[in-house]
Write an enzyme that holds these catalytic residues in place. Structure first.
Site, PDB file in Angstrom:
ATOM      1  N   ASP A 138      23.558   4.670 -10.334  1.00 25.04           N
ATOM      2  CA  ASP A 138      22.644   3.836  -9.545  1.00 25.04           C
ATOM      3  C   ASP A 138      21.237   4.447  -9.596  1.00 25.04           C
ATOM      4  O   ASP A 138      21.084   5.659  -9.406  1.00 25.04           O
ATOM      5  CB  ASP A 138      23.172   3.807  -8.096  1.00 25.04           C
ATOM      6  CG  ASP A 138      22.501   2.756  -7.238  1.00 25.04           C
ATOM      7  OD1 ASP A 138      21.905   1.818  -7.795  1.00 25.04           O
ATOM      8  OD2 ASP A 138      22.601   2.869  -5.997  1.00 25.04           O
ATOM      9  N   HIS A 139      20.232   3.634  -9.872  1.00 23.37           N
ATOM     10  CA  HIS A 139      18.824   4.078  -9.842  1.00 23.37           C
ATOM     11  C   HIS A 139      18.515   5.277 -10.738  1.00 23.37           C
ATOM     12  O   HIS A 139      17.815   6.217 -10.296  1.00 23.37           O
ATOM     13  CB  HIS A 139      18.381   4.401  -8.405  1.00 23.37           C
ATOM     14  CG  HIS A 139      18.280   3.205  -7.524  1.00 23.37           C
ATOM     15  ND1 HIS A 139      17.315   2.234  -7.688  1.00 23.37           N
ATOM     16  CD2 HIS A 139      19.040   2.807  -6.472  1.00 23.37           C
ATOM     17  CE1 HIS A 139      17.489   1.292  -6.769  1.00 23.37           C
ATOM     18  NE2 HIS A 139      18.537   1.601  -6.027  1.00 23.37           N
TER      19      HIS A 139
HETATM   20  P1  13P Z   1      21.963   0.018   1.297  1.00 25.09           P
HETATM   21  O1  13P Z   1      22.061   1.494   1.540  1.00 25.09           O
HETATM   22  O2  13P Z   1      20.877  -0.628   2.054  1.00 25.09           O
HETATM   23  O3  13P Z   1      23.272  -0.669   1.432  1.00 25.09           O
HETATM   24  O4  13P Z   1      21.522  -0.146  -0.243  1.00 25.09           O
HETATM   25  C1  13P Z   1      22.313   0.425  -1.228  1.00 25.09           C
HETATM   26  C2  13P Z   1      21.710   0.215  -2.555  1.00 25.09           C
HETATM   27  O5  13P Z   1      21.097  -0.792  -2.818  1.00 25.09           O
HETATM   28  C3  13P Z   1      21.936   1.269  -3.542  1.00 25.09           C
HETATM   29  O6  13P Z   1      21.229   1.037  -4.707  1.00 25.09           O
END
Ligand code: 13P
Length: 280
Positions: free
Chosen positions: A81-82
């Site tokens: 993620d990211h």
């Molecule tokens: P939240 O922590 O707001 O659920 O977002 C998670 C997210 O988008 C991780 O990339």
């Protein structure tokens, strides 16, 4: 079974539903999510922030995710993620990720395209799809969040990069919303149309009202990220254990409630996204 990003997103696309993508932080959060996915017969994405891909945590966590996914009877994708740069992406591939997000949304359009395209090409050589982001999804604490993703820019981005799926800014943010967000559903539809039906990703899935989530999925969202809610469920389970004077000190028993609370949260999001029963 461990599957790649394009396979699991393809399932959602074919069935017109959305894959819940849970951020995990330790073995117990993995256990809660996998338990939920097995019970609900749901395909799920388990994802990690790049800061966890290190020798201290990633060394333990990533093999646990891969083993859990391989053992599961439902499709599980292990996703970065990211990812901010090639360095983290390389690490993620080394640790066994089967999906990659390259987040170049803090850069200008051309730089974002250049970085993302490079990672798409690299990941293609190992058969792994890439999530990109256009329009920067910030935090609920940011002063302004009004530069929503433009359908035209999104279309150009998809054309130039060849991403598997695309994260968009449509009124969403990371963290617990201070007041309920108002997603721009019409914009999701417009982005979906402009990009030729590209699967879209909704970050900041914790705390979006259920009706809006359903409308967003109907408009073309195929992956929804849930991070903060996982942390809150784990913390609530821990507090409930601490409040119980009969609690066991043995750590595995102490962890039963946090795992159960994460499982319950995951079950509710699996049902909300329509992923339940879709693993057969
Ligand atoms: P939240 O922590 O707001 O659920 O977002 C998670 C997210 O988008 C991780 O990339």
């Amino acid at each position: 079974m461990l599957v790649n990003l394009q396979t699991i997103i393809g399932m959602a696309e074919k069935g017109n539903y959305c894959i819940p993508a849970f951020n995990v932080y330790n073995t117990e959060t993995v256990m809660g999510v996998i338990d939920a996915a097995e019970q609900e017969k749901a395909p799920v994405i388990i994802q990690v922030y790049p800061r966890l891909l290190n020798e201290e945590v990633g060394f333990y966590l990533c093999p646990a995710v891969v083993a859990a996914a391989q053992r599961a009877s439902v499709p599980v994708c292990f996703h970065l993620d990211h990812g901010p740069s090639e360095w983290e992406v390389t690490r993620a591939l080394r640790w066994g990720c089967t999906g990659i997000m390259l987040d170049g949304s803090v850069h200008d359009f051309d730089k974002n395209v250049e970085m993302t395209k490079h990672i798409v090409d690299t990941c293609k050589s190992v058969g792994i799809g890439v999530e990109g982001e256009i329009g920067h999804v910030g935090s609920v604490n940011d002063a302004a969040m009004d530069e929503f993703t433009s359908p035209e820019e999104a279309a150009e981005f998809v054309k130039q990069t060849g991403v598997t799926c695309l994260a968009v800014l449509v009124g969403n943010a990371h963290g617990h919303y201070k007041k309920p967000p108002k997603l721009d559903i019409e914009r999701i539809k417009a982005i979906r149309e402009a990009t030729g039906g590209t699967p879209l990703v909704l970050h900041g899935g914790s705390g979006i009202p259920d009706e809006q989530v359903k409308a967003a999925i109907a408009a073309g969202i195929r992956k929804m990220n849930i991070g903060t809610d996982v942390c809150c469920a784990f913390a609530d389970g821990t507090k409930a254990t601490l409040d119980d004077p009969q609690r066991s000190l043995a750590v595995d028993l102490f962890m039963k409630k946090p795992i159960q609370y994460v499982k319950e949260l995951a079950v509710s999001k699996i049902r909300l996204t329509g992923a339940d029963g879709k693993a057969q």
